[in-house]
Design a protein around this motif. Structure first.
Motif, PDB file in Angstrom:
ATOM      1  N   MET A  65       0.839  -1.209   0.000  1.00 55.42           N
ATOM      2  CA  MET A  65       0.000   0.000   0.000  1.00 55.42           C
ATOM      3  C   MET A  65       0.871   1.254   0.000  1.00 55.42           C
ATOM      4  N   PHE A  66       1.941   1.251   0.799  1.00 50.01           N
ATOM      5  CA  PHE A  66       2.845   2.403   0.853  1.00 50.01           C
ATOM      6  C   PHE A  66       3.485   2.651  -0.509  1.00 50.01           C
ATOM      7  N   GLN A  67       3.962   1.586  -1.129  1.00 49.10           N
ATOM      8  CA  GLN A  67       4.609   1.722  -2.446  1.00 49.10           C
ATOM      9  C   GLN A  67       3.627   2.283  -3.477  1.00 49.10           C
ATOM     10  N   ALA A  68       2.393   1.756  -3.472  1.00 48.26           N
ATOM     11  CA  ALA A  68       1.400   2.169  -4.470  1.00 48.26           C
ATOM     12  C   ALA A  68       0.854   3.570  -4.209  1.00 48.26           C
ATOM     13  N   LEU A  69       0.516   3.874  -2.958  1.00 46.08           N
ATOM     14  CA  LEU A  69      -0.138   5.142  -2.639  1.00 46.08           C
ATOM     15  C   LEU A  69       0.822   6.306  -2.399  1.00 46.08           C
ATOM     16  N   ILE A  70       2.068   5.989  -2.073  1.00 45.19           N
ATOM     17  CA  ILE A  70       3.015   7.064  -1.767  1.00 45.19           C
ATOM     18  C   ILE A  70       4.168   7.103  -2.771  1.00 45.19           C
ATOM     19  N   VAL A  71       4.959   6.042  -2.807  1.00 43.15           N
ATOM     20  CA  VAL A  71       6.195   6.067  -3.594  1.00 43.15           C
ATOM     21  C   VAL A  71       5.927   6.143  -5.098  1.00 43.15           C
ATOM     22  N   ASP A  72       4.985   5.349  -5.592  1.00 44.58           N
ATOM     23  CA  ASP A  72       4.721   5.299  -7.039  1.00 44.58           C
ATOM     24  C   ASP A  72       3.362   5.896  -7.414  1.00 44.58           C
ATOM     25  N   SER A  73       2.772   6.652  -6.521  1.00 46.11           N
ATOM     26  CA  SER A  73       1.431   7.201  -6.777  1.00 46.11           C
ATOM     27  C   SER A  73       1.387   8.082  -8.019  1.00 46.11           C
ATOM     28  N   HIS A  74       2.478   8.780  -8.312  1.00 44.86           N
ATOM     29  CA  HIS A  74       2.495   9.675  -9.482  1.00 44.86           C
ATOM     30  C   HIS A  74       2.341   8.895 -10.786  1.00 44.86           C
ATOM     31  N   ASN A  75       2.690   7.612 -10.783  1.00 50.32           N
ATOM     32  CA  ASN A  75       2.494   6.761 -11.958  1.00 50.32           C
ATOM     33  C   ASN A  75       1.174   5.992 -11.899  1.00 50.32           C
ATOM     34  N   LEU A  76       0.870   5.398 -10.747  1.00 49.44           N
ATOM     35  CA  LEU A  76      -0.265   4.495 -10.632  1.00 49.44           C
ATOM     36  C   LEU A  76      -1.624   5.193 -10.587  1.00 49.44           C
ATOM     37  N   VAL A  77      -1.765   6.195  -9.760  1.00 49.25           N
ATOM     38  CA  VAL A  77      -3.084   6.810  -9.542  1.00 49.25           C
ATOM     39  C   VAL A  77      -3.680   7.423 -10.814  1.00 49.25           C
ATOM     40  N   PRO A  78      -2.915   8.145 -11.642  1.00 47.74           N
ATOM     41  CA  PRO A  78      -3.532   8.649 -12.879  1.00 47.74           C
ATOM     42  C   PRO A  78      -4.014   7.533 -13.814  1.00 47.74           C
ATOM     43  N   LYS A  79      -3.361   6.377 -13.781  1.00 45.75           N
ATOM     44  CA  LYS A  79      -3.804   5.250 -14.600  1.00 45.75           C
ATOM     45  C   LYS A  79      -5.109   4.665 -14.088  1.00 45.75           C
ATOM     46  N   LEU A  80      -5.262   4.621 -12.763  1.00 43.87           N
ATOM     47  CA  LEU A  80      -6.459   4.027 -12.161  1.00 43.87           C
ATOM     48  C   LEU A  80      -7.634   4.994 -12.086  1.00 43.87           C
ATOM     49  N   MET A  81      -7.352   6.285 -12.007  1.00 45.69           N
ATOM     50  CA  MET A  81      -8.390   7.299 -11.811  1.00 45.69           C
ATOM     51  C   MET A  81      -8.215   8.471 -12.770  1.00 45.69           C
ATOM     52  N   PRO A  82      -8.141   8.214 -14.092  1.00 42.23           N
ATOM     53  CA  PRO A  82      -7.856   9.302 -15.035  1.00 42.23           C
ATOM     54  C   PRO A  82      -8.934  10.377 -15.082  1.00 42.23           C
ATOM     55  N   GLN A  83     -10.167  10.034 -14.709  1.00 43.88           N
ATOM     56  CA  GLN A  83     -11.228  11.035 -14.701  1.00 43.88           C
ATOM     57  C   GLN A  83     -11.031  12.062 -13.592  1.00 43.88           C
ATOM     58  N   GLY A  84     -10.362  11.664 -12.513  1.00 42.01           N
ATOM     59  CA  GLY A  84     -10.138  12.581 -11.399  1.00 42.01           C
ATOM     60  C   GLY A  84      -8.752  13.197 -11.398  1.00 42.01           C
ATOM     61  N   ILE A  85      -7.742  12.368 -11.684  1.00 46.19           N
ATOM     62  CA  ILE A  85      -6.360  12.834 -11.674  1.00 46.19           C
ATOM     63  C   ILE A  85      -5.748  12.537 -13.033  1.00 46.19           C
ATOM     64  N   LYS A  86      -5.547  13.590 -13.804  1.00 44.72           N
ATOM     65  CA  LYS A  86      -5.029  13.448 -15.166  1.00 44.72           C
ATOM     66  C   LYS A  86      -3.550  13.057 -15.164  1.00 44.72           C
ATOM     67  N   SER A  87      -2.765  13.718 -14.303  1.00 48.30           N
ATOM     68  CA  SER A  87      -1.331  13.430 -14.241  1.00 48.30           C
ATOM     69  C   SER A  87      -0.760  14.002 -12.950  1.00 48.30           C
ATOM     70  N   VAL A  88       0.439  13.535 -12.628  1.00 50.81           N
ATOM     71  CA  VAL A  88       1.195  14.072 -11.501  1.00 50.81           C
ATOM     72  C   VAL A  88       2.595  14.382 -12.027  1.00 50.81           C
ATOM     73  N   ASP A  89       3.008  15.631 -11.876  1.00 49.94           N
ATOM     74  CA  ASP A  89       4.310  16.069 -12.360  1.00 49.94           C
ATOM     75  C   ASP A  89       5.241  16.315 -11.183  1.00 49.94           C
ATOM     76  N   LEU A  90       6.466  15.804 -11.279  1.00 49.23           N
ATOM     77  CA  LEU A  90       7.501  16.111 -10.296  1.00 49.23           C
ATOM     78  C   LEU A  90       8.154  17.414 -10.734  1.00 49.23           C
ATOM     79  N   LEU A  91       7.898  18.487 -10.005  1.00 49.31           N
ATOM     80  CA  LEU A  91       8.438  19.797 -10.363  1.00 49.31           C
ATOM     81  C   LEU A  91       9.840  20.007  -9.821  1.00 49.31           C
ATOM     82  N   GLN A  92      10.117  19.338  -8.703  1.00 46.09           N
ATOM     83  CA  GLN A  92      11.419  19.508  -8.049  1.00 46.09           C
ATOM     84  C   GLN A  92      11.694  18.253  -7.246  1.00 46.09           C
ATOM     85  N   GLY A  93      12.920  17.768  -7.256  1.00 41.08           N
ATOM     86  CA  GLY A  93      13.308  16.633  -6.433  1.00 41.08           C
ATOM     87  C   GLY A  93      13.170  15.296  -7.145  1.00 41.08           C
ATOM     88  N   ASP A  94      13.458  14.244  -6.369  1.00 39.85           N
ATOM     89  CA  ASP A  94      13.488  12.886  -6.901  1.00 39.85           C
ATOM     90  C   ASP A  94      12.412  11.987  -6.294  1.00 39.85           C
TER      91      ASP A  94
END
Length: 160
Positions: A19-48
Motif C-alpha cells: 500500500m505504501f509503495q502504491a499510494l506514496i512512492v509510485d502514486s504519481h504513476n499508478l493513480v492517474p492510470k487508475l483514476m484518469p477522470q479525477g487525476i489526469k497526471s502528476v508532475d515532479l516539479l522539483q526533487g526525486d
C-alpha cells in the motif's frame, strides 16, 4: 492563525509495504492510470520523490480545481511513513495557509495493514474550518485508497 487536527484510520486487506509503495512512492504513476477522470497526471516539479520533492497534481476535466501542489517533508520507506504539505491549490483559498498530512501504513495481522492519517489545517486569521469541508476531502482520499487497494488485490504480484 489556528490549527485544526483531524485523525482517521482505515483497515486494508493489503500489506503495508504494498500500500505504501502504491499510494506514496509510485502514486504519481499508478493513480492517474487508475483514476484518469479525477487525476489526469502528476508532475515532479522539483526533487526525486523524496523529502523536498514538489509534486503538481493535475485534475481531470470537470473537476472544481485544475491542480494543486504538495511538498514531501518526510519519506520514511522503512517505517512506511510520509509527511507532506499542500502548498498551493484552490483548497487553500484565502482561509488556509497550508494543510499538513501525515500518513502511516502499519502492518497488522495476516498480512493486512492499518492506514493512519493525520491532517492539520493551518488557518489564516480567525477562520475556523468546519467538519463538512473536511469530510469531503476525507471521502475523496478514502475513495482513492479503495481504488488502489482493489487494484492491488486483483494484481497480487504488483509491488510485492
Amino acid at each position: 492563525m489556528g490549527v485544526k487536527t483531524i485523525t482517521h484510520e482505515i483497515e486494508s486487506p493489503v500489506s503495508a509495504p504494498r500500500m505504501f509503495q502504491a499510494l506514496i512512492v509510485d502514486s504519481h504513476n499508478l493513480v492517474p492510470k487508475l483514476m484518469p477522470q479525477g487525476i489526469k497526471s502528476v508532475d515532479l516539479l522539483q526533487g526525486d520523490g523524496g523529502a523536498g520533492t514538489i509534486k503538481q497534481i493535475n485534475f481531470g476535466e470537470g473537476t472544481q480545481s485544475k491542480s494543486m501542489k504538495h511538498r514531501i517533508d518526510v519519506l520514511d520507506k522503512e517505517n512506511f511513513l510520509c509527511k507532506y504539505t499542500l502548498i498551493e491549490g484552490a483548497m487553500l483559498g484565502d482561509k488556509l495557509d497550508s494543510i499538513v498530512y501525515e500518513v502511516k501504513f502499519e502492518p497488522s495481522s495476516n498480512g493486512k495493514c492499518v492506514i493512519k492519517s493525520t491532517s492539520k489545517y493551518h488557518t489564516l486569521g480567525d477562520f475556523e474550518i468546519n467538519e463538512e469541508e473536511i469530510k469531503s476531502g476525507k471521502e475523496r482520499a478514502v475513495g482513492m485508497y479503495k481504488v488502489v487497494e482493489a487494484h492491488l488485490l486483483e494484481n497480487p504480484t504488483l509491488y510485492a
